[in-house]
Design a protein around this motif. Structure first.
Motif, PDB file in Angstrom:
ATOM      1  N   MET A   1       0.887  -1.237  -0.069  1.00 49.35           N
ATOM      2  CA  MET A   1      -0.050  -0.026  -0.029  1.00 49.35           C
ATOM      3  C   MET A   1       0.972   1.233  -0.069  1.00 49.35           C
ATOM      4  O   MET A   1       1.816   1.121   0.509  1.00 49.35           O
ATOM      5  N   LYS A   2       0.589   2.145  -0.820  1.00 52.28           N
ATOM      6  CA  LYS A   2       1.293   3.491  -0.912  1.00 52.28           C
ATOM      7  C   LYS A   2       0.361   4.585  -0.813  1.00 52.28           C
ATOM      8  O   LYS A   2      -0.977   4.595  -1.331  1.00 52.28           O
ATOM      9  N   PHE A   3       0.880   5.612  -0.324  1.00 51.93           N
ATOM     10  CA  PHE A   3       0.016   6.929  -0.023  1.00 51.93           C
ATOM     11  C   PHE A   3       0.752   8.047  -0.928  1.00 51.93           C
ATOM     12  O   PHE A   3       2.001   7.827  -0.786  1.00 51.93           O
ATOM     13  N   PHE A   4      -0.017   8.973  -1.565  1.00 46.14           N
ATOM     14  CA  PHE A   4       0.771  10.180  -2.121  1.00 46.14           C
ATOM     15  C   PHE A   4       0.184  11.249  -1.982  1.00 46.14           C
ATOM     16  O   PHE A   4      -1.273  11.467  -1.894  1.00 46.14           O
ATOM     17  N   VAL A   5       1.026  12.304  -2.154  1.00 48.93           N
ATOM     18  CA  VAL A   5       0.409  13.616  -2.125  1.00 48.93           C
ATOM     19  C   VAL A   5       1.332  14.779  -3.134  1.00 48.93           C
ATOM     20  O   VAL A   5       2.548  14.287  -3.328  1.00 48.93           O
ATOM     21  N   GLY A   6       0.800  15.304  -4.053  1.00 49.72           N
ATOM     22  CA  GLY A   6       1.557  16.149  -4.978  1.00 49.72           C
ATOM     23  C   GLY A   6       0.947  17.420  -5.139  1.00 49.72           C
ATOM     24  O   GLY A   6      -0.293  17.751  -4.568  1.00 49.72           O
ATOM     25  N   ALA A   7       1.746  18.342  -5.550  1.00 54.74           N
ATOM     26  CA  ALA A   7       1.618  19.782  -5.814  1.00 54.74           C
ATOM     27  C   ALA A   7       2.354  20.267  -7.057  1.00 54.74           C
ATOM     28  O   ALA A   7       3.260  20.032  -7.411  1.00 54.74           O
ATOM     29  N   ASN A   8       1.559  20.995  -7.823  1.00 59.43           N
ATOM     30  CA  ASN A   8       2.039  21.398  -9.167  1.00 59.43           C
ATOM     31  C   ASN A   8       1.806  22.892  -9.276  1.00 59.43           C
ATOM     32  O   ASN A   8       0.619  23.362  -8.951  1.00 59.43           O
ATOM     33  N   ASP A   9       2.900  23.599  -9.853  1.00 58.12           N
ATOM     34  CA  ASP A   9       2.518  25.164 -10.083  1.00 58.12           C
ATOM     35  C   ASP A   9       2.551  25.206 -11.597  1.00 58.12           C
ATOM     36  O   ASP A   9       3.511  24.967 -12.168  1.00 58.12           O
ATOM     37  N   LEU A  10       1.600  25.373 -12.096  1.00 55.05           N
ATOM     38  CA  LEU A  10       1.148  25.410 -13.632  1.00 55.05           C
ATOM     39  C   LEU A  10       1.300  27.006 -13.936  1.00 55.05           C
ATOM     40  O   LEU A  10       0.563  27.779 -13.330  1.00 55.05           O
ATOM     41  N   ALA A  11       1.959  27.293 -14.963  1.00 53.82           N
ATOM     42  CA  ALA A  11       2.224  28.643 -15.421  1.00 53.82           C
ATOM     43  C   ALA A  11       2.413  28.695 -17.005  1.00 53.82           C
ATOM     44  O   ALA A  11       3.049  27.564 -17.753  1.00 53.82           O
ATOM     45  N   TYR A  12       1.692  29.621 -17.674  1.00 54.83           N
ATOM     46  CA  TYR A  12       1.690  29.545 -19.116  1.00 54.83           C
ATOM     47  C   TYR A  12       2.080  31.010 -19.511  1.00 54.83           C
ATOM     48  O   TYR A  12       1.581  31.773 -19.179  1.00 54.83           O
ATOM     49  N   ASP A  13       3.094  30.820 -20.553  1.00 52.21           N
ATOM     50  CA  ASP A  13       3.570  32.071 -21.018  1.00 52.21           C
ATOM     51  C   ASP A  13       2.450  32.904 -21.516  1.00 52.21           C
ATOM     52  O   ASP A  13       2.491  34.421 -21.404  1.00 52.21           O
ATOM     53  N   ASP A  14       1.782  32.700 -22.604  1.00 50.04           N
ATOM     54  CA  ASP A  14       0.884  33.310 -23.186  1.00 50.04           C
ATOM     55  C   ASP A  14      -0.595  33.562 -22.932  1.00 50.04           C
ATOM     56  O   ASP A  14      -1.709  34.236 -23.253  1.00 50.04           O
ATOM     57  N   GLN A  15      -0.809  32.646 -21.573  1.00 48.35           N
ATOM     58  CA  GLN A  15      -2.303  32.649 -21.349  1.00 48.35           C
ATOM     59  C   GLN A  15      -2.303  32.554 -19.720  1.00 48.35           C
ATOM     60  O   GLN A  15      -2.546  31.469 -19.267  1.00 48.35           O
ATOM     61  N   SER A  16      -1.811  33.962 -19.083  1.00 49.21           N
ATOM     62  CA  SER A  16      -1.567  33.844 -17.886  1.00 49.21           C
ATOM     63  C   SER A  16      -3.052  33.629 -16.922  1.00 49.21           C
ATOM     64  O   SER A  16      -2.796  33.011 -15.574  1.00 49.21           O
ATOM     65  N   SER A  28      -2.367   3.963  -3.375  1.00 43.89           N
ATOM     66  CA  SER A  28      -2.406   2.551  -4.373  1.00 43.89           C
ATOM     67  C   SER A  28      -2.169   1.415  -3.666  1.00 43.89           C
ATOM     68  O   SER A  28      -1.613   1.421  -2.431  1.00 43.89           O
ATOM     69  N   TYR A  29      -2.535   0.305  -4.343  1.00 45.92           N
ATOM     70  CA  TYR A  29      -2.327  -0.804  -3.684  1.00 45.92           C
ATOM     71  C   TYR A  29      -1.972  -1.788  -4.761  1.00 45.92           C
ATOM     72  O   TYR A  29      -2.286  -1.819  -5.881  1.00 45.92           O
ATOM     73  N   ILE A  30      -0.801  -2.515  -4.460  1.00 51.98           N
ATOM     74  CA  ILE A  30      -0.166  -3.466  -5.217  1.00 51.98           C
ATOM     75  C   ILE A  30      -0.019  -4.950  -4.614  1.00 51.98           C
ATOM     76  O   ILE A  30       0.160  -5.079  -3.452  1.00 51.98           O
ATOM     77  N   TYR A  41      -0.717  -7.170  -9.823  1.00 52.37           N
ATOM     78  CA  TYR A  41      -1.918  -6.208  -9.796  1.00 52.37           C
ATOM     79  C   TYR A  41      -1.757  -4.813  -9.223  1.00 52.37           C
ATOM     80  O   TYR A  41      -1.253  -4.745  -8.007  1.00 52.37           O
ATOM     81  N   PHE A  42      -2.435  -3.716  -9.858  1.00 50.95           N
ATOM     82  CA  PHE A  42      -2.415  -2.453  -8.966  1.00 50.95           C
ATOM     83  C   PHE A  42      -3.689  -1.806  -9.190  1.00 50.95           C
ATOM     84  O   PHE A  42      -4.359  -1.835 -10.323  1.00 50.95           O
ATOM     85  N   ILE A  43      -4.140  -1.205  -8.289  1.00 45.15           N
ATOM     86  CA  ILE A  43      -5.304  -0.241  -8.229  1.00 45.15           C
ATOM     87  C   ILE A  43      -4.962   1.100  -7.192  1.00 45.15           C
ATOM     88  O   ILE A  43      -4.163   0.857  -6.299  1.00 45.15           O
ATOM     89  N   SER A  44      -5.477   2.334  -7.937  1.00 46.94           N
ATOM     90  CA  SER A  44      -5.420   3.635  -7.080  1.00 46.94           C
ATOM     91  C   SER A  44      -6.566   4.331  -7.229  1.00 46.94           C
ATOM     92  O   SER A  44      -7.418   4.292  -8.246  1.00 46.94           O
ATOM     93  N   ALA A  45      -6.596   5.317  -6.317  1.00 43.61           N
ATOM     94  CA  ALA A  45      -7.581   6.051  -6.333  1.00 43.61           C
ATOM     95  C   ALA A  45      -6.884   7.634  -6.054  1.00 43.61           C
ATOM     96  O   ALA A  45      -6.136   7.397  -5.285  1.00 43.61           O
ATOM     97  N   PHE A  46      -7.505   8.521  -6.554  1.00 42.64           N
ATOM     98  CA  PHE A  46      -6.949  10.069  -6.104  1.00 42.64           C
ATOM     99  C   PHE A  46      -8.075  10.897  -6.325  1.00 42.64           C
ATOM    100  O   PHE A  46      -9.039  10.759  -6.999  1.00 42.64           O
ATOM    101  N   ALA A  47      -7.855  12.212  -5.601  1.00 42.60           N
ATOM    102  CA  ALA A  47      -8.696  13.220  -5.694  1.00 42.60           C
ATOM    103  C   ALA A  47      -7.663  14.661  -5.563  1.00 42.60           C
ATOM    104  O   ALA A  47      -6.635  14.428  -5.186  1.00 42.60           O
ATOM    105  N   GLY A  48      -8.252  15.627  -6.212  1.00 37.00           N
ATOM    106  CA  GLY A  48      -7.527  16.798  -6.216  1.00 37.00           C
ATOM    107  C   GLY A  48      -8.271  18.102  -6.621  1.00 37.00           C
ATOM    108  O   GLY A  48      -9.558  18.156  -6.799  1.00 37.00           O
TER     109      GLY A  48
END
Length: 159
Positions: A1-16, A28-30, A41-48
């Motif tokens: 079993m694995k747990f994960f957290v993510g964060a991304n900073d999205l920046a667009y040059d021409d469409q701020s 995730s469960y493997i 076998y693997f299965i995962s679920a996520f939300a954000g």
């Protein structure tokens, strides 16, 4: 079993107005199966969430959203040098603001089936292949489409 957290900073040059912070959590469960081809076998679920850096009519309807989904698959090893991984992924996105053209809140359903193949042809060399089919549905037909992709590659691992 694995747990994960993510964060991304999205920046667009021409469409701020699309600049945003995307955050997600999931699990995730493997499971290693028994028998031929050594199934894994693997299965995962996520939300954000994706939150625009600057609110506005465009960002509220096309960037500001919550999403959730998951994937399911299996890795198979028909030989010690080949790994095949078919998987299916689903994601639902619900946008917080109304679309500026259609004046309704957008809702998208993303479904993808893909198959990856890795073949170690020599100690440091791997042939890679991938096929994927994506179906993107939406309550706004402008955002609906299907896509097929094929990727071939050769990788060298430095040791």
């Amino acid at each position: 079993m694995k747990f994960f957290v993510g964060a991304n900073d999205l920046a667009y040059d021409d469409q701020s107005w699309k600049d945003a912070t995307l955050s997600n959590v999931g699990a995730s469960y493997i499971y290693a199966g028994e028998g031929g081809w050594r199934p894994l076998y693997f299965i995962s679920a996520f939300a954000g969430t994706e939150n625009p850096k600057t609110a506005g009519i465009l960002a509220n309807g096309q960037v500001d959203r919550v999403f959730h989904g998951g994937n399911l698959g299996i890795q198979l090893s028909p030989t010690s040098d080949i790994k095949l991984t078919p998987a299916i992924t689903y994601q639902r996105s619900e946008y917080k603001g109304k679309d500026w053209i259609y004046n309704i809140k957008r809702r998208d359903d993303f479904t993808m089936f893909n198959v990856n193949m890795k073949w170690m042809v020599a100690p440091s060399w791997t042939v890679l292949a991938n096929y994927s089919f994506s179906d993107i549905g939406s309550n706004i037909e402008l955002y609906e489409y299907d896509r097929q992709q094929v990727m071939l590659g050769l990788r060298y691992n430095f040791q």
